[in-house]
Write a protein that holds these residues in place. Structure first.
Motif: not given
Length: 197
Positions: A34-39
């Motif tokens: 999700s967001f953290s992996a994408g970041f």
């Protein structure tokens, strides 16, 4: 001109984000998709990291509309490329395009090439497509695609901002430092091309 207090606050925020985020990348700790992996994705590869900072440096050297237009073009086209990658739409020469982006963007900074804003948008957009496609094809199966893409868009924008702040700071004190940073980007790209890094 950006006040020193804002520069320091921004750089401190970047350092704190960098220090805090890696813990989320470990399996079993926090959200691993999700967001953290994408970041974390743009921060995990030297090729992505270097090219995105180079865009910011180049925009700072150009000044004016480029400071906004070039990073926005990169992020916008990168998201389009990410969507294509997520959908498994093939784009040719993705890996060579990413490596070329590091070298070319670094050389543009090192040589202080004064591109028209529209030409910069076209060049940066082309490279952004490759980076975005790579991000999109690497979306974990359990990740929310939109959250993941939002994460890598935010990280990319922050890396562009780091390049802009550094470029503006170098440009005020010594334009040669910004050009040297571009040379370092190009050298990193060459090292990646030849497998030295």
């Amino acid at each position: 001109m950006i006040p020193t207090t804002i520069k320091r606050t921004f750089l401190l925020a970047i350092l704190l984000l960098a220090a805090a985020m890696p813990a989320y990348a470990h399996v079993g700790v926090g959200t691993t998709s999700s967001f953290s992996a994408g970041f974390m994705h743009p921060l995990s590869g030297l090729d992505h990291l270097t090219a995105m900072i180079a865009v910011g440096l180049l925009a700072a050297l150009k000044g004016g509309k480029a400071i906004v237009a070039w990073p926005l073009a990169f992020v916008g086209v990168m998201l389009a490329g990410g969507a294509l990658g997520t959908l498994q739409v093939p784009v040719p020469f993705v890996e060579p395009g990413i490596l070329a982006s590091v070298v070319v963007l670094g050389l543009l900074v090192a040589l202080a090439v004064d591109l028209p804003v529209s030409a910069g948008v076209a060049i940066i957009g082309l490279f952004a497509m490759f980076h975005g496609h790579a991000h999109g094809t690497e979306v974990p199966e359990n990740a929310g695609g939109l959250d993941y893409m939002a994460g890598f868009a935010v990280a990319t924008a922050l890396l562009h901002a780091v390049g802009i702040v550094a470029g503006l700071g170098f440009g005020i004190r010594s334009p040669g430092l910004a050009r040297a940073a571009g040379g370092a980007c190009a050298a990193i790209g060459a090292g990646l091309v030849f497998g030295v890094l």
